[in-house]
Design an enzyme around this catalytic site. Structure first.
Site, short mmCIF file in Angstrom:
data_model
loop_
_atom_site.label_atom_id
_atom_site.label_comp_id
_atom_site.label_asym_id
_atom_site.label_seq_id
_atom_site.Cartn_x
_atom_site.Cartn_y
_atom_site.Cartn_z
N LYS D 96 0.88 -1.17 0.00
CA LYS D 96 0.00 0.00 0.00
C LYS D 96 0.91 1.21 0.00
CE LYS D 96 -3.10 2.90 2.57
NZ LYS D 96 -3.85 3.20 3.80
N GLY D 157 -8.54 9.43 9.37
CA GLY D 157 -8.90 9.65 10.76
C GLY D 157 -9.97 10.69 10.99
N ALA D 205 -9.48 1.95 9.13
CA ALA D 205 -8.73 1.58 10.35
C ALA D 205 -9.37 2.22 11.57
CB ALA D 205 -7.27 2.00 10.22
N SER D 206 -9.18 3.53 11.74
CA SER D 206 -9.58 4.15 13.01
C SER D 206 -11.09 4.09 13.25
CB SER D 206 -9.08 5.59 13.08
OG SER D 206 -9.49 6.33 11.96
#
Lengths: 254, 254, 254, 254
Positions: D96, D157, D205-206
């Site tokens: 990535k 995020g 993710a977050s």
């Protein structure tokens, strides 16, 4: 031909109606009224201090008309009573009809509002009801004889703009009386959008009176209402995903 | 103190830059230029007809400056070459730099754009690049010496307004040169919003030239840009779920 | 502990309520009902063909409950009458109360709805009213004893999603009965959003029955309602302009 | 026929790719990985603690593949170097690719990204670049041989969802490699929307690791990705102003 707002057969020299609540001082309010170019300002009978009637002096000095409102009423009975008091106090049959249904959001109570509107029309008032953005309720208010309907864009004082432009456009399609966007306006582009949706006017208060520079924001609103009205009548280009797209953007899946 | 747009040390009498493409006639264009109050209009060297230079006559008659653009270029090399030709043809070092990356959407090619911008700055041009709404690319363009950055609100001719106001606001925070919203404007409220996001100016073409009534829409845009600028400097009220909510509306889960 | 929808003291095995209108065939409907995992389907008494009661056979075969609705009624009187007929016909006191105020948009008539709801509660019905997204009207319906409130996201059959999520969130804050998002759902993400706003369930019909592949969309909706419910209870991260921004995104000026 | 995500000729058992940053503990991460149903997790080589390789133990125990990323790199040179180190460390040619252009927003630098992608493809990597939502840049990345493109919905995020769905839809139209929505997802409906726009997968993710209940949110995301994919292939109903409107909602003036 001058493109003016007409309510109950009378022409108003501006499509912007200004509320007087929230101003830091009478001087600030006067500057804002003048900068806005408004011809009509709302006044809450409840908030008038009989011992210090200088708010009315300010309004008179500015040469604008007064539109009394029934702010603070929670039932049709209260609102009808206050409207009658206002008619005597201000010598006008025009009334901005507010019947509040919730003290946190100050959203209108549609059931009580419809009741109050019907009675006041019967009593000879020129009724301008502050209402939700529900097209069916707006139609009902027009049907009972209201001189205009004033749907909200968002809750009073929220500055959230027009949360549901589709409903405002539907109201414009449904009723033949003037539509005044009332409540929710936070900045100039909100006022322009209201006019582009086909509203005949805009009513706002705290967006101007509680801005850091009220008179400057009042001038911004004056220009924005003019801009939106011109754009509405100028025939805008359609929205497309890109210039060479063969269909309007509504074909997209969201 | 007059609040004017400054680019490369020069003051412009208007924050609205008008593109000339898409007009039905020179007469219609002239009326639109005058109604818009613009001080600067873009011209595509590629589209100029040498045998009929009346477009430039119109512009001269209106007393506005010319900003040549490199419309139709797909590589840095092409764009740089065309910019040099334009400098000779129009006698100005100012150039609206366009390097297109896709013929359907006419979106810019950031990689080629950055290359072309750097070369043209080195060659002494005052470079105003038409760019994506990417804050990092805008910063790069400012860093290589562009006199302003001109991010898009939406694809050219789409009339979709500002698809990602967050990016425009981020660009305004990042760069110190003027930010001109370029492309996507469909109606007056879009232009007002651009200014409220902190843009220093707005560039638009088809929203005016292809409207049903171009001069009327041009006047709408003039008022809207003024309204948005005033609102930006007037200190708007915060957005809240309702007036008595203790926190801004951003706390909501969507 | 199982997280189930509770209405009027009864647990339902699914938070998705499916309308049966618009299906191409009974076979298609049966496949959709099964794929959706629903435990409750609405049926319009008016649309039942007495000579071909196979719709009810389908429902029985699927093992789901019937929720009769009063679709097609325009007054409280009509709706109350139809509800009584439905109670006899279906042997259930549960009713989805619809009182329509406009034949184009099929939007509810709040005034008539409140009247009808009050009478039906008095008559011992478990009333689930299809209502606007007005928090004050929702509160009124809950106050007169409705077992749930079912605000719209957008007009029936529009597929426009939730036009005003703020109002849905306000309704969730105001009332203590279950909130079921009814009307407007077009695709899976709309259903997930409804649940994330705190709705206790979702009612939809044409999004499934008129999709190209109804059973597949029914399964999508089943997953989406589950996803949204889990996300609502999982405590999502706040929205920020970027990860290192010190304040939530609501601080932005639009 | 199983509807699986294919990258570089390999089938993955899930359309959800999970980032491992932000987890409160390895136990929490393991529960989230399992609940998400993912088959591929990203790991930042920079953040690996050589003395405590238990993150890799967790991943191995879960039976999922590792996708190393180049988080923390600000130039093509750095990123290429780190990718080579990762290939040796993890024994995989998949990477990535992140090249960051701004430390506040962590937005990608398109110019450096394109450079790095080209070099890594030449070096035999399977390159999955984290990119802006610019369709032209996405096309360029696909043209140089990237195995997929991974445009952002919003900054890393931020939890802001998909700020510009039009661009994501344009990217889907332009490129033939898989499109993975990467960054910005805050809640389940965001993930469903990404899939409905035609994305082939979602990377987040977050939204999971920093939720109050990570495993529950991971399950929500698993369901949402499935729901969105099914809805995308089920053929949703069009969006209309109301059910009987003759044209799609895009005809409205905003």
């Amino acid at each position: 031909m001058v493109d003016q707002l007409q309510i109950a057969g009378e022409s108003l020299g501006s499509r912007l109606i200004l509320g007087t609540g929230g101003a830091a001082s009478h001087a600030a309010l006067e500057a804002a009224i003048r900068a806005s170019g408004t011809a009509l300002v709302t006044v809450a009978l409840r908030r008038l201090d009989p011992a210090a009637p200088s708010l009315l002096d300010v309004i008179e000095r500015c040469g604008v008309r007064v539109l009394p409102n029934t702010a603070g009423c929670y039932t049709a009975t209260e609102a009808v009573k206050l409207a009658h008091l206002a008619r005597e106090a201000f010598g006008t049959a025009w009334v901005k009809l507010e019947v509040i249904g919730d003290e946190d959001t100050l959203l209108p109570d549609g059931v009580e509002l419809a009741l109050a509107a019907e009675r006041l029309v019967d009593d000879g008032f020129v009724v301008l009801p502050y209402t939700t953005d529900d097209p069916v309720l707006a139609q009902r208010l027009a049907d009972v004889g209201c001189a205009a309907v004033m749907p909200l864009g968002a809750p009073i004082g929220s500055g959230m703009g027009i949360r549901n432009p589709y409903n405002i456009a539907l109201i414009r399609q449904k009723v033949t009386v003037p539509v005044i966007l009332d409540a929710g306006i936070g900045t100039a582009s909100d006022a322009a959008l209201a006019m582009e949706l086909g509203c005949d006017g805009v009513l706002l208060a705290s967006a101007v009176t509680r801005a850091e520079h009220p008179a400057r924001m009042a001038e911004a609103m004056r220009l924005a209402v003019g801009a939106g009205r011109l754009a509405y009548t100028a025939g805008r280009i359609p929205r497309r995903l890109h210039a060479t797209a063969s269909s309007p953007a509504g074909g997209m899946p969201w």
